[in-house]
Structures are given as structure tokens and as C-alpha cells.
Design an enzyme around this catalytic site. Structure first.
Site, PDB file in Angstrom:
ATOM      1  CG  ASP A  67      -0.369  -0.691   2.414  1.00  0.00           C
ATOM      2  OD1 ASP A  67       0.921  -0.123   2.412  1.00  0.00           O
ATOM      3  OD2 ASP A  67      -0.971  -0.973   3.327  1.00  0.00           O
ATOM      4  CG  HIS A 138      -5.674  -2.248   9.054  1.00  0.00           C
ATOM      5  ND1 HIS A 138      -5.693  -0.971   9.622  1.00  0.00           N
ATOM      6  CD2 HIS A 138      -4.385  -2.414   8.978  1.00  0.00           C
ATOM      7  CE1 HIS A 138      -4.432  -0.145  10.140  1.00  0.00           C
ATOM      8  NE2 HIS A 138      -3.976  -0.907   9.430  1.00  0.00           N
ATOM      9  CD  GLU A 143      -9.188   1.027   7.668  1.00  0.00           C
ATOM     10  OE1 GLU A 143      -9.038   0.317   8.806  1.00  0.00           O
ATOM     11  OE2 GLU A 143      -8.219   2.019   7.756  1.00  0.00           O
TER      12      GLU A 143
HETATM   13  C1  GLP Z   1      -0.127   0.411   8.519  1.00  0.00           C
HETATM   14  C2  GLP Z   1       0.186  -0.309   7.187  1.00  0.00           C
HETATM   15  C3  GLP Z   1      -0.233  -1.530   7.207  1.00  0.00           C
HETATM   16  C4  GLP Z   1       0.463  -2.897   8.355  1.00  0.00           C
HETATM   17  C5  GLP Z   1      -0.171  -1.786  10.134  1.00  0.00           C
HETATM   18  C6  GLP Z   1       0.006  -2.380  11.532  1.00  0.00           C
HETATM   19  O1  GLP Z   1      -1.528   0.480   8.717  1.00  0.00           O
HETATM   20  N1  GLP Z   1      -0.901  -0.458   5.825  1.00  0.00           N
HETATM   21  O2  GLP Z   1       0.373  -2.984   7.238  1.00  0.00           O
HETATM   22  O3  GLP Z   1       0.457  -3.878   8.962  1.00  0.00           O
HETATM   23  O4  GLP Z   1       0.259  -0.260  10.031  1.00  0.00           O
HETATM   24  O5  GLP Z   1       0.954  -1.378  11.410  1.00  0.00           O
HETATM   25  P1  GLP Z   1       1.919  -1.862  12.755  1.00  0.00           P
HETATM   26  O6  GLP Z   1       3.130  -3.493  12.467  1.00  0.00           O
HETATM   27  O7  GLP Z   1       3.173  -0.342  12.844  1.00  0.00           O
HETATM   28  O8  GLP Z   1       1.564  -2.165  14.064  1.00  0.00           O
END
Ligand code: GLP
Length: 244
Positions: A67, A138, A143
Site C-alpha cells: 500500500d 486491517h 479496513e
Molecule cells: C498500517 C499498514 C499495515 C500495517 C499496519 C500495522 O496501517 N498499512 O500494512 O500492517 O499499519 O502496523 P504496525 O505493524 O505498526 O502495528
């Protein structure tokens, strides 16, 4: 679905990096689906170490990222392109032309999404997809919704995601409201999937996503149906699931 519970984040990251290493060794031109966020940071560090020790070669690897925020340029320090360069790509020998990340500055959203989906298909699909998970379940930026999205699309980010990701920005207002993201269908087509989660704050969603019914309101839950998915957790993230 296979679940591996590791002692801590360090061990989780080594486990994930070793699985990615095995993939690269078995197919040197693998298509790797990559993720941003804090969860994969140490996995990338471990892969960089393997590269520096001449144990891995990324020269034929192709990458596709999950993304990108809409409206951020590549050189914006909060763009996922910048994140990937800083934390991984600049430290290994992957070729620039083999790096694929949605273009956050694309003017025509639909065209960008179609091109990205087409790019993934033209590479022969994703061999191994690395995923984190958001607190609302997500994956990428898919979402909670009434249905599972199929292909790459442009989404409105939820309030909770904007809040969670605001830790990387100076103020919450600076967090983009939209993002380009692979669809659940795009991710699900990956031949192998590794999802990593660490910390007590992920325990509740891990239980909901993988120990309750499959439900588009918890997008990651669809992975229960995938034929080759490995969930790697540390003890904190696994703390609400029953261990047998
Ligand atoms: C973001 C990304 C996701 C990721 C998520 C969790 O929103 N788009 O791909 O998995 O955050 O992030 P973290 O690993 O910092 O908890």
C-alpha cells in the site's frame, strides 16, 4: 493455518526472516509482497544482516508493496516508498526497476489501481506475502467493511487507523485520509503468506481474527481460509489465545 509463538519480538523477527530467506534460496527471482509499519522493521534488519554476510542475494528479487498513502510524494519521509528505501531497499542489492509500490501521487486513482494489479499479475503473482495487522484487523489498508475487497483500490482510512498511524506524523491532521491498497483478493492470491504481530496491544485482534468466525469486519480473518499461511506471534500477542 499454522501458528508459531515466539518468546519475543527478536525471535519473531528471526523466524520471519528465516522463512523469507528460505523462499529466496528456493527461488532467487521470487516476487516478495512487502509490508510497512513497525512490525516488520526487525525482520528487515535481519534480512539486511543476512545480505551483508553474503547469505542472501536480492539481485533478481522483485518486490510489490501492499500500500501507499494517497498524496505523498516518494521523498516525503512518511511515504511508504521512503520507509521501504530507508529501512530495507537502500541496504540490499535489489534493483530499483524491480521495486513496485503504488504511486501515491497518481492523479487517476482507477488507472493506478488497475496498473498495479496488472503489474502483480504480469510478474506471475506474489510468491510470499509478508503482513502485519492493524488493531481493527486491517491488512494492508483493507479496513473493516461489509464485504472483502477484491483488487487494488483506493480507500478512505478509518478514524482508528488514522489515529494509530499518527504516531509517525507530527500531528494527526497530517495523516493522509486516503490510501492505495492491494485488495484482500490480491493478497489472498499470494502463494504463501506470513503474518506477524507482536505486543499486548495486538492480542485482542489476533484472537478475533484467527479464533472467531471469518468476517469482513475483521479483514484479516479471511486468512483462515488460505492454504499456506503462517501466523508468527510473540507471547504478548498470543496471550489471549488458548494454547494446547
Ligand atoms: C498500517 C499498514 C499495515 C500495517 C499496519 C500495522 O496501517 N498499512 O500494512 O500492517 O499499519 O502496523 P504496525 O505493524 O505498526 O502495528
Amino acid at each position: 493455518m499454522k501458528i508459531i509463538i515466539c518468546k519475543n519480538y527478536e525471535e519473531l523477527s528471526s523466524t520471519a526472516a528465516n522463512l523469507i530467506k528460505d523462499q529466496i534460496i528456493s527461488k532467487k527471482d521470487s516476487v516478495l509482497g512487502l509490508a510497512t509499519g513497525s512490525s516488520p522493521l526487525k525482520t528487515y534488519e535481519k534480512l539486511v544482516d543476512l545480505y551483508k554476510n553474503n547469505l542472501l542475494d536480492f539481485s533478481e528479487i522483485k518486490s510489490v508493496n501492499l500500500d501507499e498513502y494517497k498524496g505523498l510524494t516518494k521523498d516525503n519521509t512518511n511515504s511508504y516508498y521512503f520507509f521501504m528505501k530507508e529501512n530495507f531497499f537502500n541496504k540490499i542489492n535489489i534493483k530499483e526497476e524491480n521495486i513496485n509500490i503504488p504511486n501515491g501521487m497518481a492523479l487517476d486513482e482507477l488507472e493506478e489501481c488497475e496498473n498495479y494489479e496488472e503489474k502483480i499479475n504480469s510478474l506471475g503473482g506474489i510468491d510470499l506475502q509478508l503482513l502485519g495487522i492493524g488493531h481493527n484487523g486491517h491488512i494492508a489498508f483493507n479496513e473493516p467493511a461489509s464485504h472483502f475487497s477484491k483488487k487494488t483500490h483506493c480507500v478512505e482510512l478509518s478514524e482508528s487507523t488514522i489515529k494509530a498511524n499518527s504516531r509517525f506524523f507530527e500531528t494527526e491532521d497530517e495523516v493522509p485520509k486516503k490510501a492505495f491498497t492491494m485488495g484482500i483478493g490480491t493478497i489472498f492470491k499470494a502463494k504463501k503468506i506470513i503474518l506477524i504481530a507482536s505486543g499486548k496491544d495486538k492480542a485482542k485482534i489476533i484472537k478475533e481474527a484467527f479464533f472467531s468466525e471469518v468476517n469482513p469486519n475483521v479483514p484479516a480473518s479471511i486468512l483462515q481460509f488460505h492454504k499456506d499461511v503462517i501466523i508468527i506471534l510473540d507471547e504478548d500477542a498470543a496471550s489471549l489465545i488458548n494454547k494446547f
